[in-house]
Motif scaffolding. Sequence first.
Motif, PDB file in Angstrom:
ATOM      1  N   ILE A   8       0.840  -1.208   0.000  1.00 56.39           N
ATOM      2  CA  ILE A   8       0.000   0.000   0.000  1.00 56.39           C
ATOM      3  C   ILE A   8       0.874   1.258   0.000  1.00 56.39           C
ATOM      4  O   ILE A   8       0.585   2.241  -0.685  1.00 56.39           O
ATOM      5  CB  ILE A   8      -0.941   0.006   1.230  1.00 56.39           C
ATOM      6  N   TYR A   9       1.953   1.203   0.764  1.00 51.39           N
ATOM      7  CA  TYR A   9       2.888   2.334   0.816  1.00 51.39           C
ATOM      8  C   TYR A   9       3.546   2.546  -0.554  1.00 51.39           C
ATOM      9  O   TYR A   9       3.688   3.677  -1.019  1.00 51.39           O
ATOM     10  CB  TYR A   9       3.958   2.070   1.878  1.00 51.39           C
ATOM     11  N   LYS A  10       3.913   1.455  -1.197  1.00 53.94           N
ATOM     12  CA  LYS A  10       4.539   1.548  -2.519  1.00 53.94           C
ATOM     13  C   LYS A  10       3.559   2.132  -3.546  1.00 53.94           C
ATOM     14  O   LYS A  10       3.953   2.867  -4.447  1.00 53.94           O
ATOM     15  CB  LYS A  10       5.028   0.172  -2.967  1.00 53.94           C
ATOM     16  N   THR A  11       2.275   1.791  -3.390  1.00 56.19           N
ATOM     17  CA  THR A  11       1.248   2.347  -4.286  1.00 56.19           C
ATOM     18  C   THR A  11       1.148   3.848  -4.095  1.00 56.19           C
ATOM     19  O   THR A  11       1.075   4.617  -5.065  1.00 56.19           O
ATOM     20  CB  THR A  11      -0.119   1.695  -4.009  1.00 56.19           C
ATOM     21  N   TRP A  12       1.139   4.286  -2.836  1.00 58.43           N
ATOM     22  CA  TRP A  12       1.084   5.717  -2.516  1.00 58.43           C
ATOM     23  C   TRP A  12       2.285   6.451  -3.117  1.00 58.43           C
ATOM     24  O   TRP A  12       2.147   7.544  -3.682  1.00 58.43           O
ATOM     25  CB  TRP A  12       1.043   5.899  -1.000  1.00 58.43           C
TER      26      TRP A  12
ATOM     27  N   MET B 225      -0.610  -1.561 -11.644  1.00 61.00           N
ATOM     28  CA  MET B 225      -0.922  -2.766 -10.872  1.00 61.00           C
ATOM     29  C   MET B 225       0.069  -3.886 -11.178  1.00 61.00           C
ATOM     30  O   MET B 225       0.529  -4.591 -10.275  1.00 61.00           O
ATOM     31  CB  MET B 225      -2.350  -3.222 -11.181  1.00 61.00           C
ATOM     32  N   GLY B 226       0.397  -4.056 -12.461  1.00 62.20           N
ATOM     33  CA  GLY B 226       1.361  -5.081 -12.847  1.00 62.20           C
ATOM     34  C   GLY B 226       2.738  -4.818 -12.258  1.00 62.20           C
ATOM     35  O   GLY B 226       3.420  -5.741 -11.803  1.00 62.20           O
ATOM     36  N   LYS B 227       3.138  -3.554 -12.260  1.00 62.76           N
ATOM     37  CA  LYS B 227       4.426  -3.170 -11.691  1.00 62.76           C
ATOM     38  C   LYS B 227       4.470  -3.480 -10.201  1.00 62.76           C
ATOM     39  O   LYS B 227       5.466  -4.022  -9.692  1.00 62.76           O
ATOM     40  CB  LYS B 227       4.671  -1.677 -11.930  1.00 62.76           C
ATOM     41  N   LEU B 228       3.404  -3.163  -9.494  1.00 60.06           N
ATOM     42  CA  LEU B 228       3.329  -3.427  -8.063  1.00 60.06           C
ATOM     43  C   LEU B 228       3.330  -4.930  -7.781  1.00 60.06           C
ATOM     44  O   LEU B 228       3.963  -5.388  -6.827  1.00 60.06           O
ATOM     45  CB  LEU B 228       2.070  -2.778  -7.477  1.00 60.06           C
ATOM     46  N   GLU B 229       2.636  -5.693  -8.611  1.00 62.60           N
ATOM     47  CA  GLU B 229       2.634  -7.146  -8.460  1.00 62.60           C
ATOM     48  C   GLU B 229       4.044  -7.698  -8.621  1.00 62.60           C
ATOM     49  O   GLU B 229       4.441  -8.661  -7.956  1.00 62.60           O
ATOM     50  CB  GLU B 229       1.690  -7.780  -9.485  1.00 62.60           C
ATOM     51  N   GLY B 230       4.805  -7.060  -9.499  1.00 59.84           N
ATOM     52  CA  GLY B 230       6.178  -7.478  -9.723  1.00 59.84           C
ATOM     53  C   GLY B 230       7.060  -7.299  -8.508  1.00 59.84           C
ATOM     54  O   GLY B 230       8.011  -8.069  -8.303  1.00 59.84           O
ATOM     55  N   TYR B 231       6.769  -6.280  -7.686  1.00 61.05           N
ATOM     56  CA  TYR B 231       7.531  -6.070  -6.456  1.00 61.05           C
ATOM     57  C   TYR B 231       7.414  -7.274  -5.525  1.00 61.05           C
ATOM     58  O   TYR B 231       8.344  -7.625  -4.800  1.00 61.05           O
ATOM     59  CB  TYR B 231       7.029  -4.836  -5.708  1.00 61.05           C
ATOM     60  N   ILE B 232       6.240  -7.916  -5.552  1.00 66.51           N
ATOM     61  CA  ILE B 232       5.968  -9.018  -4.634  1.00 66.51           C
ATOM     62  C   ILE B 232       6.404 -10.367  -5.203  1.00 66.51           C
ATOM     63  O   ILE B 232       7.062 -11.164  -4.531  1.00 66.51           O
ATOM     64  CB  ILE B 232       4.465  -9.059  -4.271  1.00 66.51           C
ATOM     65  N   SER B 233       6.045 -10.617  -6.457  1.00 65.61           N
ATOM     66  CA  SER B 233       6.301 -11.932  -7.040  1.00 65.61           C
ATOM     67  C   SER B 233       7.637 -12.029  -7.768  1.00 65.61           C
ATOM     68  O   SER B 233       8.089 -13.118  -8.109  1.00 65.61           O
ATOM     69  CB  SER B 233       5.180 -12.304  -8.018  1.00 65.61           C
TER      70      SER B 233
ATOM     71  N   ILE C  63       3.986   5.703  -5.790  1.00 71.06           N
ATOM     72  CA  ILE C  63       3.821   5.824  -7.246  1.00 71.06           C
ATOM     73  C   ILE C  63       2.935   7.013  -7.588  1.00 71.06           C
ATOM     74  O   ILE C  63       3.227   7.790  -8.501  1.00 71.06           O
ATOM     75  CB  ILE C  63       3.240   4.519  -7.832  1.00 71.06           C
ATOM     76  N   PHE C  64       1.849   7.183  -6.836  1.00 66.04           N
ATOM     77  CA  PHE C  64       0.936   8.298  -7.103  1.00 66.04           C
ATOM     78  C   PHE C  64       1.576   9.633  -6.720  1.00 66.04           C
ATOM     79  O   PHE C  64       1.321  10.652  -7.373  1.00 66.04           O
ATOM     80  CB  PHE C  64      -0.397   8.087  -6.388  1.00 66.04           C
ATOM     81  N   CYS C  65       2.398   9.626  -5.696  1.00 64.33           N
ATOM     82  CA  CYS C  65       3.110  10.854  -5.338  1.00 64.33           C
ATOM     83  C   CYS C  65       4.060  11.270  -6.467  1.00 64.33           C
ATOM     84  O   CYS C  65       4.221  12.458  -6.761  1.00 64.33           O
ATOM     85  CB  CYS C  65       3.902  10.653  -4.043  1.00 64.33           C
ATOM     86  N   LYS C  66       4.650  10.283  -7.111  1.00 60.72           N
ATOM     87  CA  LYS C  66       5.539  10.550  -8.239  1.00 60.72           C
ATOM     88  C   LYS C  66       4.753  11.107  -9.411  1.00 60.72           C
ATOM     89  O   LYS C  66       5.212  12.035 -10.104  1.00 60.72           O
ATOM     90  CB  LYS C  66       6.251   9.263  -8.639  1.00 60.72           C
ATOM     91  N   ILE C  67       3.557  10.577  -9.639  1.00 53.27           N
ATOM     92  CA  ILE C  67       2.696  11.064 -10.719  1.00 53.27           C
ATOM     93  C   ILE C  67       2.276  12.508 -10.436  1.00 53.27           C
ATOM     94  O   ILE C  67       2.279  13.370 -11.331  1.00 53.27           O
ATOM     95  CB  ILE C  67       1.450  10.168 -10.868  1.00 53.27           C
ATOM     96  N   LEU C  68       1.938  12.793  -9.172  1.00 47.26           N
ATOM     97  CA  LEU C  68       1.475  14.124  -8.770  1.00 47.26           C
ATOM     98  C   LEU C  68       2.625  15.103  -8.552  1.00 47.26           C
ATOM     99  O   LEU C  68       2.403  16.312  -8.415  1.00 47.26           O
ATOM    100  CB  LEU C  68       0.653  14.014  -7.480  1.00 47.26           C
ATOM    101  N   LYS C  69       3.856  14.548  -8.465  1.00 45.45           N
ATOM    102  CA  LYS C  69       5.079  15.330  -8.235  1.00 45.45           C
ATOM    103  C   LYS C  69       5.064  16.041  -6.893  1.00 45.45           C
ATOM    104  O   LYS C  69       5.637  17.123  -6.733  1.00 45.45           O
ATOM    105  CB  LYS C  69       5.287  16.333  -9.376  1.00 45.45           C
ATOM    106  N   LYS C  70       4.388  15.413  -5.936  1.00 43.67           N
ATOM    107  CA  LYS C  70       4.406  15.920  -4.566  1.00 43.67           C
ATOM    108  C   LYS C  70       3.853  14.862  -3.626  1.00 43.67           C
ATOM    109  O   LYS C  70       3.084  13.990  -4.039  1.00 43.67           O
ATOM    110  CB  LYS C  70       3.590  17.211  -4.436  1.00 43.67           C
ATOM    111  N   LYS C  71       4.276  14.923  -2.378  1.00 42.79           N
ATOM    112  CA  LYS C  71       3.822  13.962  -1.381  1.00 42.79           C
ATOM    113  C   LYS C  71       2.606  14.524  -0.649  1.00 42.79           C
ATOM    114  O   LYS C  71       2.692  15.578  -0.007  1.00 42.79           O
ATOM    115  CB  LYS C  71       4.934  13.642  -0.381  1.00 42.79           C
ATOM    116  N   ILE C  72       1.504  13.838  -0.764  1.00 42.09           N
ATOM    117  CA  ILE C  72       0.265  14.285  -0.132  1.00 42.09           C
ATOM    118  C   ILE C  72      -0.060  13.354   1.035  1.00 42.09           C
ATOM    119  O   ILE C  72      -0.267  12.148   0.833  1.00 42.09           O
ATOM    120  CB  ILE C  72      -0.902  14.283  -1.131  1.00 42.09           C
ATOM    121  N   PRO C  73      -0.100  13.878   2.257  1.00 42.73           N
ATOM    122  CA  PRO C  73      -0.385  13.036   3.430  1.00 42.73           C
ATOM    123  C   PRO C  73      -1.855  12.605   3.458  1.00 42.73           C
ATOM    124  O   PRO C  73      -2.754  13.417   3.230  1.00 42.73           O
ATOM    125  CB  PRO C  73      -0.049  13.950   4.602  1.00 42.73           C
ATOM    126  N   ILE C  74      -2.071  11.349   3.700  1.00 39.51           N
ATOM    127  CA  ILE C  74      -3.424  10.801   3.790  1.00 39.51           C
ATOM    128  C   ILE C  74      -3.428   9.646   4.802  1.00 39.51           C
ATOM    129  O   ILE C  74      -2.379   9.166   5.214  1.00 39.51           O
ATOM    130  CB  ILE C  74      -3.930  10.256   2.432  1.00 39.51           C
TER     131      ILE C  74
END
Length: 308
Positions: free
Chosen positions: A65-69, A127-135, A71-82
């Motif tokens: 979940i952290y890794k997903t967050w 999603m595929g990239k994230l799955e790759g982190y695990i498998s 990726i989106f921070c990279k897309i948004l070019k900023k870290k958004i706390p949630i």
Amino acid sequence: MIKIYAPASIGNIGVGFDILGAAITPINNSLLGDCVTIKPSNKLEIYNIGEFSYQLPKNFQKNIIYKTWKIFCKILKKKIPITIILEKNLPIGSGLGSSASSIVASTLALNKFFETKLSKKKLLKIMGKLEGYISGSIHYDNVSPSFLGGVQLIINKKKISQKIPIFKNWLWIIAWPGVQLSTSISRDILPHRYSREICVQQNRNLSTFIHALYTKQEKLALKMMKDLIAEPYRIPLLKKFDIVKKNLLKIGAKTCHISGSGPTIFSICNNSEIAEISQIWLKKNFLENKKGFVYICKINNNGAIQLR
């Protein structure tokens, strides 16, 4: 606040090693899959709840979940706390697309919350990239059906996957014995080379199976659900598989296979009475502890959905 549910999935579906996957849902409409909730916050907070949350890493930075967050921070070019809450309802290392369910739910929840409006193809690639982190390698046979629903045929990097038809009268009995089986162990046990004969027969089984689905030949489809690539080598990792399969077929089930990398197994019935008898038999003879479960399922054609 956003809450997304992503269903469990069956990878391979017997004959389609790494290129077929099916989203499933219990016929009693219970939520067999993970949920991710996102709320506004002044700092990044990740909470794990649910029956199988104890299996997740205590260090939240190792959580997918952290890794997903990130990726989106990279897309948004900023870290958004949630605040992110993962409701872990699927056991890890079960063969039911546990990691895929968390990945799909978190990716869609973040896309919705941040209003990034990414395309389905872009979301699938994440999603595929994230799955790759695990498998250890990118594959879509669990994330694609969990996201898009139905039975998905994985095509290529460009189109990724496509939904294919399936028999609506099929009931899918899935049984998790209550123990984990590492995906890496299930993959490492496979041969690095296969004979030409095995490759030809596997291709024949898969192509005929797909043909039977499109031409609505149920008996032919069931007959062709024979895997020569993975299942023969993984059977020794599952206790009593041969005995279980023999008894389920004797009861009247049409087939029995390993779900994904195991140890979950699935059986197909086209009769509700036989499905119920199979469910009872599996509860008595396949489960190894009280954590294990057996569900009669149908294909989930909706895929991931927003609950709030």
